[in-house]
Design an enzyme around this catalytic site. Structure first.
Site, PDB file in Angstrom:
ATOM      1  N   SER A 157       0.826  -1.152  -0.032  1.00  0.00           N
ATOM      2  CA  SER A 157      -0.317  -0.117   0.037  1.00  0.00           C
ATOM      3  C   SER A 157       0.852   1.163   0.212  1.00  0.00           C
ATOM      4  O   SER A 157       1.921   1.314   0.303  1.00  0.00           O
ATOM      5  CB  SER A 157      -0.852   0.044   1.290  1.00  0.00           C
ATOM      6  OG  SER A 157      -0.048  -0.152   2.437  1.00  0.00           O
ATOM      7  N   CYS A 158       0.318   2.431  -0.139  1.00  0.00           N
ATOM      8  CA  CYS A 158       0.765   3.697  -0.457  1.00  0.00           C
ATOM      9  C   CYS A 158       1.502   3.778   1.011  1.00  0.00           C
ATOM     10  O   CYS A 158       0.833   3.524   1.876  1.00  0.00           O
ATOM     11  CB  CYS A 158      -0.173   4.794  -0.537  1.00  0.00           C
ATOM     12  SG  CYS A 158       0.540   6.469  -0.233  1.00  0.00           S
ATOM     13  N   PRO A 159       3.100   4.105   1.105  1.00  0.00           N
ATOM     14  CA  PRO A 159       3.781   4.818  -0.177  1.00  0.00           C
ATOM     15  C   PRO A 159       4.578   3.709  -0.673  1.00  0.00           C
ATOM     16  O   PRO A 159       5.724   4.063  -1.446  1.00  0.00           O
ATOM     17  CB  PRO A 159       4.590   5.984   0.524  1.00  0.00           C
ATOM     18  CG  PRO A 159       4.944   5.145   1.997  1.00  0.00           C
ATOM     19  CD  PRO A 159       3.594   4.419   2.317  1.00  0.00           C
ATOM     20  N   GLY A 160       4.368   2.458  -0.393  1.00  0.00           N
ATOM     21  CA  GLY A 160       5.195   1.314  -0.768  1.00  0.00           C
ATOM     22  C   GLY A 160       5.552   1.497  -2.434  1.00  0.00           C
ATOM     23  O   GLY A 160       6.853   1.515  -2.725  1.00  0.00           O
ATOM     24  N   ASP A 177      -1.887  -0.981  -5.685  1.00  0.00           N
ATOM     25  CA  ASP A 177      -2.759   0.125  -4.863  1.00  0.00           C
ATOM     26  C   ASP A 177      -3.440   0.920  -5.642  1.00  0.00           C
ATOM     27  O   ASP A 177      -3.007   1.414  -6.702  1.00  0.00           O
ATOM     28  CB  ASP A 177      -1.440   0.923  -4.078  1.00  0.00           C
ATOM     29  CG  ASP A 177      -1.956   1.875  -3.284  1.00  0.00           C
ATOM     30  OD1 ASP A 177      -1.530   1.720  -1.795  1.00  0.00           O
ATOM     31  OD2 ASP A 177      -2.695   2.802  -3.761  1.00  0.00           O
TER      32      ASP A 177
END
Lengths: 136, 76
Positions: free
Chosen positions: B13-16, B40
């Site tokens: 998920s963000c910011p991944g 995402d």
């Protein structure tokens, strides 16, 4: 160049993650990015601190967030912060007054802290920011 | 399209996805093409915004099942 300044006043996982996400994303986008850790936020800068708890109002969701981090679906707050630091554009400051009343010494802090400053120093660094946030 | 580097950030998920892509870009050479795989739902817009800010070029975004394939050309 755009600039963001974030005051972090909590050591809880659900506050540190969004704070680190925004600060690091800004730095990765080429922005200047500054974080000021004050009051309970300062606890997160102590060596070996690992945030596990969320704010008390949201305890019921704690396992969801922990699972997201432990499964790797969401990076840990430290992984996020470290990537921001790698850009050279993310600065992390510790609040001097909080250090005094909690009895925290400079050597107790993680090595990526760029300085120990007071309110006036942080304000003068933050005053030309495009975005200012207070996260607690 | 010739892809030089594949970055798999599916199920992150963000910011991944953005952080994974930014890290890959730091190690890449100008002109190389990176394909980012992400699930995402915020990733396509996030990557476009980021690329606009830092000057890299999003060449194309495709979606197969729930996976976005985001093609980025690294600028100098």
């Amino acid at each position: 160049m755009s600039k963001i300044s974030i005051i972090v006043a909590s050591e809880k996982l659900d506050k540190l993650l969004p704070a680190a996400t925004l600060a690091t994303t800004a730095a990765v986008m080429g922005w200047e990015s500054e974080m000021f850790f004050t009051f309970w936020g300062l606890l997160a800068l102590k060596r070996d601190y690992e945030p596990k708890e969320v704010s008390s109002d949201y305890k019921v969701y704690e396992d969801y967030l922990r699972r997201a981090v432990s499964s790797g679906a969401m990076p840990s707050w430290l992984e996020i912060l470290e990537q921001g630091k790698k850009t050279g554009r993310l600065k992390v400051y510790a609040c001097s007054a909080t250090m005094s009343f909690l009895g925290v010494k400079t050597e107790d802090l993680v090595e990526y802290v760029d300085g120990v400053v007071g309110a006036a120093s942080f304000l003068s660094k933050a005053k030309d920011s495009d975005i200012n946030l207070f996260i607690s | 399209m010739k892809v030089d580097i594949v970055v798999d950030a599916r199920y992150k998920s963000c910011p991944g996805p953005l952080l994974a892509l930014a890290e890959a870009v730091m190690k890449a050479s100008p002109g190389q093409i990176i394909m980012l795989l992400a699930t995402d739902p915020g990733a396509p817009r996030d990557i476009r915004e980021w690329a606009l800010n830092v000057g890299h070029k999003v060449l194309n975004i495709e979606k197969a099942d729930e996976t976005y394939q985001i093609y980025l050309e690294v600028s100098s």
